[in-house]
Design an enzyme around this catalytic site. Structure first.
Site, PDB file in Angstrom:
ATOM      1  N   ASP A   1      10.837  -8.834   3.775  1.00 24.80           N
ATOM      2  CA  ASP A   1      10.246  -8.037   2.700  1.00 24.80           C
ATOM      3  C   ASP A   1      11.315  -7.758   1.663  1.00 24.80           C
ATOM      4  O   ASP A   1      12.376  -7.218   1.986  1.00 24.80           O
ATOM      5  CB  ASP A   1       9.747  -6.679   3.230  1.00 24.80           C
TER       6      ASP A   1
ATOM      7  N   ASP B   1       2.350   3.897  -6.641  1.00 19.67           N
ATOM      8  CA  ASP B   1       2.281   3.706  -5.196  1.00 19.67           C
ATOM      9  C   ASP B   1       1.397   2.519  -4.833  1.00 19.67           C
ATOM     10  O   ASP B   1       0.897   2.396  -3.734  1.00 19.67           O
ATOM     11  CB  ASP B   1       1.828   4.988  -4.474  1.00 19.67           C
ATOM     12  N   ASN B   2       1.199   1.618  -5.812  1.00 20.97           N
ATOM     13  CA  ASN B   2       0.468   0.383  -5.509  1.00 20.97           C
ATOM     14  C   ASN B   2       1.475  -0.740  -5.356  1.00 20.97           C
ATOM     15  O   ASN B   2       2.556  -0.689  -5.894  1.00 20.97           O
ATOM     16  CB  ASN B   2      -0.469   0.019  -6.660  1.00 20.97           C
TER      17      ASN B   2
ATOM     18  N   GLN C   1      -2.319  14.182  -0.608  1.00 23.15           N
ATOM     19  CA  GLN C   1      -2.133  12.996  -1.450  1.00 23.15           C
ATOM     20  C   GLN C   1      -0.703  12.935  -2.021  1.00 23.15           C
ATOM     21  O   GLN C   1      -0.108  11.870  -2.115  1.00 23.15           O
ATOM     22  CB  GLN C   1      -3.164  13.018  -2.599  1.00 23.15           C
TER      23      GLN C   1
ATOM     24  N   ASP D   1      -0.086  -1.878  10.004  1.00 24.42           N
ATOM     25  CA  ASP D   1       0.851  -2.446  10.985  1.00 24.42           C
ATOM     26  C   ASP D   1       1.413  -1.353  11.877  1.00 24.42           C
ATOM     27  O   ASP D   1       1.579  -1.529  13.077  1.00 24.42           O
ATOM     28  CB  ASP D   1       2.024  -3.131  10.270  1.00 24.42           C
TER      29      ASP D   1
END
Length: 299
Positions: free
Chosen positions: A7, A119-120, A243, A254
């Site tokens: 990653d 946060d996308n 949130q 995962d």
């Protein structure tokens, strides 16, 4: 078993996404046009490296939940003889996972670019070796061992429908999220959008080892997790989170699987497995990347 991916996480700007035709919060397969994107990311933004790929993330979390002994999980996958492969080996070692990488020089190490905006994130994944999976799946079935599969990334259900259905008769525990479950149901012609119905139908697909009834477990983000149990389907609420505390939802699925498996290997009840899954996912979404605090606080 799964694709070991390195990653490469970086916080990028909208122009970067636009340049490479990426949508926020999406996962796609990298094409040729994305090749230089990886290079540019490393040059232009501050990047962090993590040992990734859904399976490797899950075993990493399971190891973290269990803490000691080290190397409770063994991971198999293929990497290239390159710099990214070297980094991956270091990262796996740091998380005490017993990683056995098959190293070859025809293909480079699989990488997943996580381009984070707010946060996308957008990421890319590759397919796996069906032959290897079937070999292990049959071994598990013949020896009454538990074989589990994660539906991860919605396009897997579409593009690899045939492969997936060759493996399904050997699957004892099927994991997935609500989007994956819906895609799977559509591909299978289940003709229902009701997640409990989908779980039931997935549970009842043909199965080779009759000694174990298949269990389907579908997470739904902040909604409850659905699990088949005998002839019932139960829903378990997740831990409520503000949130504003959510940093990054990537890797939550995962982590759920990792938490679930950490209790399953200790012969705990399925309810306890789900609690552990919810706990691990809750910890992960408060962290950037698939990272976690030093020790879990789960009882």
């Amino acid at each position: 078993m799964g694709n070991p991916l390195l990653d490469i996480c970086a916080v990028v700007d909208k122009d970067f996404l636009d340049k490479y035709g990426l949508k926020p919060n999406d996962q796609i397969l990298a094409e040729d046009k994305h090749k230089e994107m990886f290079e540019e990311m490393v040059k232009k933004f501050k990047v962090e490296y993590h040992a990734g790929g859904a399976t490797q993330n899950s075993v990493k979390v399971a190891q973290w939940m269990i803490q000691k002994p080290h190397k409770v999980a063994t991971f198999f996958g293929c990497i290239g003889k390159d710099r990214f492969g070297e980094i991956l080996k270091e990262k796996a070692e740091e998380s005490y996972v017993d990683a056995h990488y098959y190293e070859q020089s025809e293909e480079p190490t699989g990488t997943c670019a996580a381009c984070i905006t707010g946060d996308n994130r957008s990421g890319f994944f590759l397919t796996v070796s069906l032959e290897s999976i079937l070999k292990v799946a049959k071994h598990a079935s013949d020896n009454n061992k538990i074989f589990s599969l994660n539906l991860s990334a919605p396009f897997i259900c579409q593009a690899f429908k045939e492969s997936l259905m060759k493996v399904m008769p050997y699957v004892d525990i099927l994991f997935g999220n609500e989007t994956e479950a819906a895609t799977f149901a559509r591909e299978q012609g289940f003709e229902t959008k009701d997640i409990e119905e989908i779980a039931k139908k997935a549970q009842n697909l043909p199965k080779v080892n009759k000694k174990r009834q298949r269990i389907a477990v579908f997470t739904q983000g902040k909604e409850g997790t659905v699990m088949t149990k005998g002839d019932k389907v139960e829903t378990f609420p997740v831990i409520q989170t503000d949130q504003s505390d959510i940093v990054d939802t990537n890797g939550a699925g995962d982590a759920f699987v990792g938490g679930f498996l950490s209790e399953l290997v200790q012969d705990k009840s399925l309810e306890q497995c789900i609690r552990a899954g919810h706990y691990a996912a809750n910890v992960i979404i408060r962290q950037a990347g698939c990272t976690f605090p030093e020790k879990p606080d789960f009882h």
